[in-house]
Design a protein around this motif. Structure first.
Motif, PDB file in Angstrom:
ATOM      1  N   ALA A   1       0.860  -1.191   0.000  1.00 35.06           N
ATOM      2  CA  ALA A   1       0.000   0.000   0.000  1.00 35.06           C
ATOM      3  C   ALA A   1       0.890   1.233   0.000  1.00 35.06           C
ATOM      4  O   ALA A   1       2.013   1.204   0.516  1.00 35.06           O
ATOM      5  N   ALA A   2       0.402   2.324  -0.560  1.00 37.14           N
ATOM      6  CA  ALA A   2       1.154   3.570  -0.585  1.00 37.14           C
ATOM      7  C   ALA A   2       1.360   4.075   0.830  1.00 37.14           C
ATOM      8  O   ALA A   2       0.582   3.768   1.740  1.00 37.14           O
TER       9      ALA A   2
ATOM     10  N   ASN B   1       4.010   7.071   3.453  1.00 32.62           N
ATOM     11  CA  ASN B   1       5.192   7.897   3.663  1.00 32.62           C
ATOM     12  C   ASN B   1       6.285   6.993   4.206  1.00 32.62           C
ATOM     13  O   ASN B   1       6.145   6.423   5.285  1.00 32.62           O
TER      14      ASN B   1
ATOM     15  N   ARG C   1       6.952   9.952   0.000  1.00 33.97           N
ATOM     16  CA  ARG C   1       5.769   9.117  -0.205  1.00 33.97           C
ATOM     17  C   ARG C   1       6.044   8.175  -1.380  1.00 33.97           C
ATOM     18  O   ARG C   1       6.495   8.598  -2.433  1.00 33.97           O
ATOM     19  N   LEU C   2       5.765   6.896  -1.159  1.00 31.85           N
ATOM     20  CA  LEU C   2       5.922   5.895  -2.211  1.00 31.85           C
ATOM     21  C   LEU C   2       4.579   5.245  -2.500  1.00 31.85           C
ATOM     22  O   LEU C   2       3.803   4.990  -1.576  1.00 31.85           O
ATOM     23  N   GLU C   3       4.331   4.983  -3.746  1.00 28.77           N
ATOM     24  CA  GLU C   3       3.125   4.266  -4.141  1.00 28.77           C
ATOM     25  C   GLU C   3       3.322   2.772  -3.873  1.00 28.77           C
ATOM     26  O   GLU C   3       4.440   2.310  -3.707  1.00 28.77           O
ATOM     27  N   ALA C   4       2.241   2.037  -3.860  1.00 30.20           N
ATOM     28  CA  ALA C   4       2.319   0.587  -3.708  1.00 30.20           C
ATOM     29  C   ALA C   4       3.123   0.013  -4.867  1.00 30.20           C
ATOM     30  O   ALA C   4       3.062   0.514  -5.988  1.00 30.20           O
TER      31      ALA C   4
ATOM     32  N   HIS D   1      10.131  -0.762  -5.532  1.00 35.22           N
ATOM     33  CA  HIS D   1      10.947   0.439  -5.715  1.00 35.22           C
ATOM     34  C   HIS D   1      12.411   0.086  -5.504  1.00 35.22           C
ATOM     35  O   HIS D   1      12.732  -0.804  -4.731  1.00 35.22           O
TER      36      HIS D   1
END
Length: 169
Positions: free
Chosen positions: A107-108, A110, A130-133, A136
């Motif tokens: 889930a997305a 911080n 903040r990273l999206e689901a 990465h």
């Protein structure tokens, strides 16, 4: 090729004025240079590729090139918690200058990725955004670190995962 890696198919043709790449005999829209690039190869990119080169003497079709995309199982280098959050081993490990760390989020959120020494002293914040689901890659500059063992901790959505990395100079 390996899944999610860039793949380039290139043809050398003397005095060609145009090119058209084909996959399984079907023209690939926009693929009209001597190099066809697949930015992040997927298994759906598997197939037989050819290119037609045209010059003032006519056209010629290249020999077939078969591309097979391989899915590399990286689950053995990423540790997941029971909620699906994952933190990968630094690559390479040991590291001397630069490394990459994989982060997987269901889930997305911080996210922060902080590095500490063996005494627990925080020495760097590698990531604070903040990273999206999804998956990465985080780049780590270890060029200014002394030889030794370091720990990096991912904190996101109330979860915390920690792994170690060895720096060798």
């Amino acid at each position: 090729g390996t899944k999610d890696k860039e793949v380039k198919l290139t043809v050398a043709s003397a005095n060609a004025t145009s090119y058209q790449w084909y996959k399984a005999g079907v023209a690939i829209t926009g693929a009209t240079t001597n190099t066809y690039t697949i930015a992040a190869a997927q298994t759906t990119d598997d197939g037989v590729y050819t290119v037609v080169a045209t010059n003032s003497c006519g056209t010629t079709t290249s020999a077939a090139c078969t591309l097979t995309v391989t899915v590399v199982n990286i689950s053995d280098v990423i540790e997941y918690n029971v909620y699906g959050y994952g933190l990968g081993e630094s690559t390479p490990n040991p590291v001397s200058n630069n490394a990459t760390i994989s982060v997987v989020l269901p889930a997305a959120g911080n996210a922060t990725l902080k590095m500490s020494d063996v005494y627990g002293n925080e020495i760097a914040t590698i990531l604070n955004s903040r990273l999206e689901a999804g998956s990465h890659k985080v780049n780590v500059d270890a060029s200014n670190l002394s030889s030794g063992v370091y720990f990096y901790t991912l904190e996101v959505n109330g979860y915390k995962l920690t792994r170690s990395m060895v720096v060798v100079k």
